[in-house]
Design an enzyme around this catalytic site. Structure first.
Site, PDB file in Angstrom:
ATOM      1  N   LYS A  34       4.037  -5.855  -6.648  1.00  0.00           N
ATOM      2  CA  LYS A  34       5.109  -5.684  -7.640  1.00  0.00           C
ATOM      3  C   LYS A  34       6.201  -6.751  -7.524  1.00  0.00           C
ATOM      4  O   LYS A  34       6.737  -7.223  -8.525  1.00  0.00           O
ATOM      5  CB  LYS A  34       5.713  -4.280  -7.532  1.00  0.00           C
ATOM      6  CG  LYS A  34       4.754  -3.175  -7.978  1.00  0.00           C
ATOM      7  CD  LYS A  34       5.431  -1.817  -7.950  1.00  0.00           C
ATOM      8  CE  LYS A  34       4.432  -0.712  -8.240  1.00  0.00           C
ATOM      9  NZ  LYS A  34       5.058   0.621  -8.298  1.00  0.00           N
ATOM     10  N   ASP A  49       8.781   2.394 -13.813  1.00  0.00           N
ATOM     11  CA  ASP A  49       8.823   3.484 -12.828  1.00  0.00           C
ATOM     12  C   ASP A  49      10.090   4.326 -12.987  1.00  0.00           C
ATOM     13  O   ASP A  49      10.048   5.559 -12.880  1.00  0.00           O
ATOM     14  CB  ASP A  49       8.759   2.925 -11.397  1.00  0.00           C
ATOM     15  CG  ASP A  49       7.330   2.584 -10.984  1.00  0.00           C
ATOM     16  OD1 ASP A  49       6.390   3.117 -11.581  1.00  0.00           O
ATOM     17  OD2 ASP A  49       7.170   1.771 -10.049  1.00  0.00           O
TER      18      ASP A  49
HETATM   19  P1  NAP Z   1       7.045   0.299  -0.183  1.00  0.00           P
HETATM   20  O1  NAP Z   1       7.707  -0.794  -0.910  1.00  0.00           O
HETATM   21  O2  NAP Z   1       6.010   0.026   0.829  1.00  0.00           O
HETATM   22  O3  NAP Z   1       8.220   1.185   0.495  1.00  0.00           O
HETATM   23  C1  NAP Z   1       7.918   2.328   1.243  1.00  0.00           C
HETATM   24  C2  NAP Z   1       9.143   2.856   1.972  1.00  0.00           C
HETATM   25  O4  NAP Z   1       8.706   3.908   2.824  1.00  0.00           O
HETATM   26  C3  NAP Z   1       9.842   1.836   2.877  1.00  0.00           C
HETATM   27  O5  NAP Z   1      11.205   2.184   2.991  1.00  0.00           O
HETATM   28  C4  NAP Z   1       9.090   2.049   4.192  1.00  0.00           C
HETATM   29  O6  NAP Z   1       9.834   1.665   5.332  1.00  0.00           O
HETATM   30  C5  NAP Z   1       8.931   3.550   4.192  1.00  0.00           C
HETATM   31  N1  NAP Z   1       7.809   3.971   5.040  1.00  0.00           N
HETATM   32  C6  NAP Z   1       6.545   3.480   5.048  1.00  0.00           C
HETATM   33  N2  NAP Z   1       5.795   4.118   5.956  1.00  0.00           N
HETATM   34  C7  NAP Z   1       6.623   5.006   6.550  1.00  0.00           C
HETATM   35  C8  NAP Z   1       6.454   5.932   7.597  1.00  0.00           C
HETATM   36  N3  NAP Z   1       5.271   6.085   8.213  1.00  0.00           N
HETATM   37  N4  NAP Z   1       7.526   6.683   7.985  1.00  0.00           N
HETATM   38  C9  NAP Z   1       8.713   6.538   7.365  1.00  0.00           C
HETATM   39  N5  NAP Z   1       8.945   5.657   6.360  1.00  0.00           N
HETATM   40  C10 NAP Z   1       7.901   4.903   5.972  1.00  0.00           C
HETATM   41  O7  NAP Z   1       6.321   1.322  -1.201  1.00  0.00           O
HETATM   42  P2  NAP Z   1       6.775   1.739  -2.685  1.00  0.00           P
HETATM   43  O8  NAP Z   1       6.111   0.859  -3.666  1.00  0.00           O
HETATM   44  O9  NAP Z   1       8.254   1.860  -2.725  1.00  0.00           O
HETATM   45  O10 NAP Z   1       6.058   3.172  -2.819  1.00  0.00           O
HETATM   46  C11 NAP Z   1       6.473   4.279  -2.032  1.00  0.00           C
HETATM   47  C12 NAP Z   1       5.686   5.530  -2.425  1.00  0.00           C
HETATM   48  O11 NAP Z   1       5.923   5.872  -3.775  1.00  0.00           O
HETATM   49  C13 NAP Z   1       4.161   5.371  -2.301  1.00  0.00           C
HETATM   50  O12 NAP Z   1       3.656   6.576  -1.787  1.00  0.00           O
HETATM   51  C14 NAP Z   1       3.708   5.193  -3.724  1.00  0.00           C
HETATM   52  O13 NAP Z   1       2.387   5.637  -3.957  1.00  0.00           O
HETATM   53  C15 NAP Z   1       4.696   6.100  -4.446  1.00  0.00           C
HETATM   54  N6  NAP Z   1       4.854   5.737  -5.865  1.00  0.00           N
HETATM   55  C16 NAP Z   1       4.541   6.707  -6.788  1.00  0.00           C
HETATM   56  C17 NAP Z   1       4.696   6.420  -8.141  1.00  0.00           C
HETATM   57  C18 NAP Z   1       4.347   7.474  -9.146  1.00  0.00           C
HETATM   58  O14 NAP Z   1       4.214   7.145 -10.325  1.00  0.00           O
HETATM   59  N7  NAP Z   1       4.225   8.723  -8.752  1.00  0.00           N
HETATM   60  C19 NAP Z   1       5.165   5.168  -8.550  1.00  0.00           C
HETATM   61  C20 NAP Z   1       5.482   4.207  -7.575  1.00  0.00           C
HETATM   62  C21 NAP Z   1       5.323   4.515  -6.231  1.00  0.00           C
HETATM   63  P3  NAP Z   1       9.790   0.165   5.904  1.00  0.00           P
HETATM   64  O15 NAP Z   1      10.617  -0.662   4.968  1.00  0.00           O
HETATM   65  O16 NAP Z   1      10.390   0.302   7.243  1.00  0.00           O
HETATM   66  O17 NAP Z   1       8.323  -0.231   5.920  1.00  0.00           O
END
Ligand code: NAP
Length: 268
Positions: free
Chosen positions: A63, A98
């Site tokens: 993204k 989103d």
């Molecule tokens: P991202 O950029 O990888 O960010 C994930 C966040 O979660 C970061 O703050 C990361 O911390 C933290 N994190 C990762 N693993 C962790 C763990 N084991 N314990 C605690 N914190 C953790 O991902 P994203 O794109 O923002 O997406 C996040 C979630 O939203 C995903 O599950 C994705 O599938 C979901 N999502 C859903 C939709 C929907 O339409 N429903 C749309 C978009 C995203 P660090 O920075 O320290 O790595």
């Protein structure tokens, strides 16, 4: 209309099924191809444009790269620093649906956040989109709480200038009426535990961006008496908003009606 998805991985994605169903509902010929981008996103974009695609969804971990390669960004995509929809014309345009997808889903679930304090777990692109959606819906405050504190602070700083009536902060979890899980905790391949400390006062509403499974976050919030929604509504509504970006506006009433069969499709 030729459309598709760029990501890594893409095999698990429900978007191809979702858009196939939408094409039937709208009686429109649509092809939607999920492309695993192992190399450069730019190369995949050139190929897709040559094949006549109208646009593409972009998912993890591309993204931010998509935001960097687009010739033009909508204000929302620029503020969020992430693009989940590309539109191909003379230029490559990038947008982020989103946040609006989450706003639509909050409304559909009857979750009113106006005047409430919100706590967002996580600080990635989805967390920022959630912060944007909550502020647009009139949340009094939005706090980002993440395992990398500097990332949480950057998210708060990036959004604050856009919403003078919402107080943004970053740090340890604090009392709030609305919780959002924007971490992958609970997703397949990640630990299934709630990011909320036991000592935190209970929220009234809790939204998990993870969909298709009853996660520890959802169970925890429900056990504390909160109304709980998972991320399926956001997934469906961000897709409907993407369709509008590629084609033409459907309008709120039509999106609400279409969301019902699409939700059934993604939860199958
Ligand atoms: P991202 O950029 O990888 O960010 C994930 C966040 O979660 C970061 O703050 C990361 O911390 C933290 N994190 C990762 N693993 C962790 C763990 N084991 N314990 C605690 N914190 C953790 O991902 P994203 O794109 O923002 O997406 C996040 C979630 O939203 C995903 O599950 C994705 O599938 C979901 N999502 C859903 C939709 C929907 O339409 N429903 C749309 C978009 C995203 P660090 O920075 O320290 O790595």
């Amino acid at each position: 209309m030729k459309l598709g998805l760029f990501g890594r991985p893409v095999a698990h994605s429900r978007s191809p099924r979702l858009f196939a169903r939408l094409a039937v509902l709208l009686k429109r010929p649509v092809s939607y191809e999920a492309v695993l981008v192992a190399g450069r996103l730019q190369v995949a974009v050139v190929r897709a444009r040559a094949a006549g695609w109208r646009g593409a969804n972009v998912t993890v971990p591309l993204k931010e790269t998509a935001a960097a390669l687009a010739d033009r960004l909508t204000s929302e995509a620029a503020a969020l620093g992430a693009v989940n929809v590309l539109r191909f014309g003379r230029l490559v345009e990038g947008h982020n649906t989103d946040a609006d997808g989450l706003r639509d889903a909050l409304r559909a679930a009857g979750f009113a956040v106006r005047g409430k304090r919100a706590l967002v777990f996580g600080a990635g692109g989805a967390a920022r989109a959630a912060g944007w959606a909550l502020a647009r819906e009139g949340a009094k405050s939005v706090r980002f709480s993440a395992r990398t504190p500097s990332r949480a602070r950057r998210s708060a700083h990036a959004l604050a200038p856009h919403f003078p009536n919402t107080r943004f902060s970053a740090g340890a979890p604090a009392a709030a009426e609305v919780w959002v899980n924007a971490t992958p905790l609970g997703m397949k391949g990640f630990p299934d535990r709630s990011p909320a400390p036991k000592s935190l006062p209970s929220p009234a509403l809790a939204v998990d961006l993870v969909y298709g499974r009853r996660t520890a976050f959802q169970r925890d919030a429900a056990a504390r008496g909160a109304r709980v929604a998972d991320g399926a509504g956001m997934l469906v509504h961000q897709a409907l908003r993407a369709w509008e970006y590629w084609d033409k506006p459907l309008g709120a009433k039509r999106r609400t009606a279409l969301a019902v069969p699409l939700l059934k499709e993604v939860l199958k």
